[in-house]
Design a protein around this motif. Structure first.
Motif, short mmCIF file in Angstrom:
data_model
loop_
_atom_site.label_atom_id
_atom_site.label_comp_id
_atom_site.label_asym_id
_atom_site.label_seq_id
_atom_site.Cartn_x
_atom_site.Cartn_y
_atom_site.Cartn_z
N PRO A 177 -9.63 10.74 -6.91
CA PRO A 177 -10.53 9.60 -7.03
C PRO A 177 -10.21 8.71 -8.21
CG PRO A 177 -11.72 11.68 -7.21
CD PRO A 177 -10.35 12.00 -6.80
N ARG A 178 -9.88 9.30 -9.30
CA ARG A 178 -9.64 8.47 -10.46
C ARG A 178 -8.37 7.68 -10.32
NH1 ARG A 178 -12.41 12.29 -11.88
NH2 ARG A 178 -14.41 11.83 -12.83
N ILE A 179 -7.42 8.28 -9.70
CA ILE A 179 -6.13 7.61 -9.64
C ILE A 179 -6.23 6.33 -8.83
CG2 ILE A 179 -3.83 7.75 -8.65
CD1 ILE A 179 -3.67 10.56 -9.60
N ASP A 180 -6.86 6.40 -7.67
CA ASP A 180 -6.80 5.18 -6.86
C ASP A 180 -7.60 4.05 -7.46
OD1 ASP A 180 -9.15 6.22 -4.34
OD2 ASP A 180 -8.66 7.12 -6.26
N PHE A 181 -8.60 4.34 -8.25
CA PHE A 181 -9.33 3.22 -8.81
C PHE A 181 -8.90 2.88 -10.22
CE2 PHE A 181 -11.95 2.55 -5.33
CZ PHE A 181 -12.29 3.76 -4.78
N ASN A 182 -8.56 3.88 -10.99
CA ASN A 182 -8.16 3.59 -12.36
C ASN A 182 -6.73 3.13 -12.44
OD1 ASN A 182 -10.59 4.22 -13.27
ND2 ASN A 182 -10.09 6.27 -13.98
N LEU A 183 -5.96 3.63 -11.57
CA LEU A 183 -4.55 3.28 -11.55
C LEU A 183 -4.37 1.79 -11.58
CD1 LEU A 183 -1.94 4.77 -11.29
CD2 LEU A 183 -1.99 4.26 -8.88
N ASP A 184 -5.24 1.17 -10.82
CA ASP A 184 -5.06 -0.26 -10.71
C ASP A 184 -5.47 -0.98 -11.97
OD1 ASP A 184 -6.05 0.66 -7.62
OD2 ASP A 184 -4.15 -0.40 -7.91
N THR A 185 -6.36 -0.40 -12.74
CA THR A 185 -6.66 -1.05 -14.01
C THR A 185 -5.49 -0.91 -14.95
OG1 THR A 185 -7.63 0.95 -14.91
CG2 THR A 185 -9.09 -0.57 -13.75
N ILE A 186 -4.85 0.22 -14.86
CA ILE A 186 -3.66 0.41 -15.69
C ILE A 186 -2.61 -0.62 -15.33
CG2 ILE A 186 -1.79 1.97 -16.25
CD1 ILE A 186 -3.80 4.25 -15.66
N MET B 157 0.83 -1.21 0.00
CA MET B 157 0.00 0.00 0.00
C MET B 157 0.86 1.25 0.00
SD MET B 157 -3.14 -0.96 2.54
CE MET B 157 -4.12 0.49 2.23
N ARG B 158 1.94 1.19 0.73
CA ARG B 158 2.79 2.38 0.78
C ARG B 158 3.38 2.68 -0.59
NH1 ARG B 158 6.21 1.63 5.22
NH2 ARG B 158 4.67 2.66 6.51
N SER B 159 3.82 1.64 -1.28
CA SER B 159 4.37 1.87 -2.62
C SER B 159 3.35 2.51 -3.53
CB SER B 159 4.83 0.55 -3.23
OG SER B 159 5.52 -0.22 -2.30
N ILE B 160 2.15 1.96 -3.49
CA ILE B 160 1.10 2.50 -4.35
C ILE B 160 0.80 3.94 -3.99
CG2 ILE B 160 -1.30 2.24 -5.02
CD1 ILE B 160 0.23 0.00 -6.07
N VAL B 161 0.66 4.19 -2.72
CA VAL B 161 0.28 5.53 -2.29
C VAL B 161 1.35 6.53 -2.66
CG1 VAL B 161 -0.08 6.95 -0.26
CG2 VAL B 161 -1.25 4.78 -0.47
N ASP B 162 2.59 6.16 -2.43
CA ASP B 162 3.66 7.11 -2.76
C ASP B 162 3.73 7.37 -4.25
OD1 ASP B 162 5.69 5.88 -0.08
OD2 ASP B 162 4.54 7.73 -0.22
N ALA B 163 3.57 6.32 -5.03
CA ALA B 163 3.56 6.52 -6.48
C ALA B 163 2.38 7.38 -6.89
CB ALA B 163 3.50 5.16 -7.18
N ALA B 164 1.24 7.11 -6.30
CA ALA B 164 0.05 7.87 -6.65
C ALA B 164 0.23 9.33 -6.28
CB ALA B 164 -1.17 7.29 -5.94
N GLU B 165 0.79 9.56 -5.11
CA GLU B 165 0.98 10.96 -4.70
C GLU B 165 2.00 11.64 -5.57
OE1 GLU B 165 1.88 10.64 -0.61
OE2 GLU B 165 -0.21 10.82 0.01
N ALA B 166 3.05 10.91 -5.91
CA ALA B 166 4.06 11.51 -6.78
C ALA B 166 3.45 11.85 -8.12
CB ALA B 166 5.23 10.55 -6.96
N GLY B 167 2.69 10.92 -8.62
CA GLY B 167 2.06 11.15 -9.91
C GLY B 167 1.12 12.33 -9.87
N SER B 168 0.37 12.40 -8.81
CA SER B 168 -0.60 13.49 -8.75
C SER B 168 0.11 14.82 -8.59
CB SER B 168 -1.57 13.28 -7.61
OG SER B 168 -0.97 13.59 -6.38
#
Lengths: 197, 344
Positions: free
Chosen positions: B248-257, A169-180
């Motif tokens: 919102p899109r990132i956490d759900f769509n990200l995973d489809t990617i 989860m941490r990896s995902i969250v950090d990547a997601a935050e970086a991306g955003s």
């Protein structure tokens, strides 16, 4: 048997977690942050528990707990008979017995002799018992583990699984935050570009 | 799974206990029933396992046998031992209120020879023939051997015990050789065995939980374990909150990617803790590496070029900054065009 999270475990967890999140996808637009947080956590928990495929007590208890919050999610994530048996399982009868045993022991204990050494040892034992009860409260399904050996074994497995969950989860969250952040950065740049003409 | 239907009270000896039937019941030879019984135990605490009633022990010690039953037993043994955690959990669930203590002080050899992770025994019914009884004793000895890797002390003492118990045929009492300076009470022997099991596992736990090795005393170690578990649970909550508030899109769509690129996901090792420390550096690194990959490796998906130089939206999975074999995710993902437009 007890090890650090392996990459295959992490991969499996991620896949299952994704599958769970997929179920919430149609509802994205109408959700608040807290609802999304709950969805994320629930699917992560079921994913973590399903890694054990019903072999450990904590995983079954966790699935049951999640099922009380979102039955549909659990059913979707655990395809097949497993979902039915896990969700419909009755509470073990152990819990009642333990209380009765404890109460009767308390009554008996009052008659015991009180040498100094015994008192100290008794206090130590009491403390340890309190802590094990505390551990039972923390580990899912712990109340039903009257056997201490089982409790410790389950705790071991639970900790390893939790670490897996946290790492992924941490990896995902950090990547997601970086991306955003990057997206926001570029969006800001774009706005300037547009405004400046 | 409804267990209430499987419980039965054995009124034969006057001592009630619970047993498991179902897939554990097998048939030996000519229709004998071989049932798996869960050893009932005292509730709660670091207390001893409850021994079997004496009559059960007597039958176990009968030595008359046929070799065929032993042969079948070994195959049966492998069949009737499903994975230990399941058995253990059943053992926990079937524990009963303590029955009256066994005044004869026998049997404990059997109780302590169970293999380490499981608290169950396979015992035979009194109604069965003597062949299965001898087979059960054989089984005890087999499991004795299995325990070699674990508590050696107990193993040697229980081996002695089981041998002596084999010799005492048709006697109402089992004469147990206790270790030096320790009580021969079967209750305390079993309790000691359990305590050793628990200590072994506590050691494992101490290794797992950081900072537990130096702590002396069970209570403090348990404290640390509880704190560790709670902190992990809190981290999960925090992470899910962070993810939910990102986009919102990132956490759900990200995973489809991600799903579309499965197989190349996590080759490297995750190292969440080190990642946290190295995160600022990591961000720089990933940005550069993404650009590199952009140039070197055309992504499998269509680029959403809306004339915007839209950045490649990728996922950094490997946080193992120390190693050279950083296997970053192969193939970066790109945002969907619709997504991009809506975000603008």
């Amino acid at each position: 048997m007890h090890m650090q999270p392996t990459s295959s475990m992490k991969e499996e967890f991620l896949q299952k977690w994704q599958m769970g999140l997929q179920i919430y996808r149609p509802l994205i637009d109408n959700t608040s942050v807290s609802e999304r947080r709950k969805a994320i956590k629930l699917s992560a928990d079921v994913a973590m528990a399903s890694l054990r495929r019903g072999t450990t007590c904590w995983s079954r208890a966790l699935i049951q707990k999640t099922a009380t919050e979102d039955n549909f999610l659990v059913r979707q994530m655990l395809s097949g008979i497993k979902a039915e048996t896990l969700i419909n399982k009755k509470l073990p009868k152990v819990m009642c017995h333990r209380k009765i045993v404890r109460r009767s022991k308390k009554i008996l204990r009052r008659r015991k002799s009180r040498s100094a050494i015994e008192e100290v040892a008794a206090k130590a034992r009491k403390l340890v018992k309190k802590k094990t009860q505390g551990l039972r409260n923390v580990v899912p399904g712990g109340e039903f583990m009257s056997n201490d050996v089982l409790l410790i074994q389950e705790t071991l497995d639970y900790i390893v699984s939790l670490q897996t969950q946290v790492n992924v989860m941490r990896s995902i969250v950090d990547a997601a935050e970086a991306g955003s952040e990057r997206t926001a950065y570029y969006l800001g740049k774009l706005k300037f570009a547009i405004e400046d003409g | 799974m409804d267990l209430s239907g499987r419980f039965g009270a054995r009124s034969g000896n006057g001592v009630p206990f619970r047993e498991v039937t179902g897939l554990e019941s097998l048939h030996l030879g000519g229709g004998d029933e071989f049932r798996q019984m869960v050893l009932p135990e005292n509730g709660g605490g670091f207390t001893a396992l409850l021994e079997l009633p004496p009559t059960r022990a007597v039958e176990l010690l009968h030595s008359s046998s046929s070799s065929s039953s032993q042969a079948t037993l070994h195959s049966v043994g492998t069949l009737t031992f499903p994975s230990n955690p399941i058995l253990m959990e059943r053992a926990a669930r079937f524990s009963v209120i303590a029955t009256e203590q066994n005044p004869n002080g026998n049997i404990s050899g059997e109780t302590t020879t169970s293999s380490v992770p499981s608290n169950e025994h396979i015992k035979t019914e009194p109604a069965e023939t003597e062949t299965s009884d001898q087979a059960a004793v054989e089984k005890q000895n087999n499991r004795c051997g299995k325990r070699k890797d674990f508590d050696k002390k107990v193993n040697s003492s229980t081996k002695k015990k089981s041998k002596s118990s084999e010799e005492n045929e048709k006697l109402p009492y089992v004469h147990v050789r206790a270790r030096r300076g320790q009580a021969t009470d079967s209750h305390s022997l079993a309790e000691r065995a359990r305590r050793e099991k628990i200590n072994a596992r506590m050691k494992l736990l101490q290794e797992l939980v950081p900072g537990c090795d130096k702590i002396q005393g069970t209570a403090l170690v348990l404290d640390e374990i509880i704190n560790h578990v709670q902190s992990l649970q809190r981290q999960v909550e925090m992470l899910s909150m962070r993810l939910a508030s990102v986009n919102p899109r990132i956490d759900f769509n990200l995973d489809t990617i991600l799903a579309s690129e499965n197989g190349s996901l996590m080759d490297g090792s995750f190292n969440g803790t080190t990642m946290q420390l190295a995160w600022p550096h990591q961000v720089m690194e990933t940005e550069q590496s993404y650009h590199h990959r952009q140039l070197q490796q055309p992504p499998p998906q269509q680029w959403p070029f809306d004339g915007l130089n839209q950045p490649v939206w990728g996922r950094e999975e490997n946080q193992d900054h120390g190693n050279d074999h950083n296997s970053l995710m192969v193939g970066s993902a790109s945002l969907h065009p619709n997504q991009v437009k809506m975000e603008l």
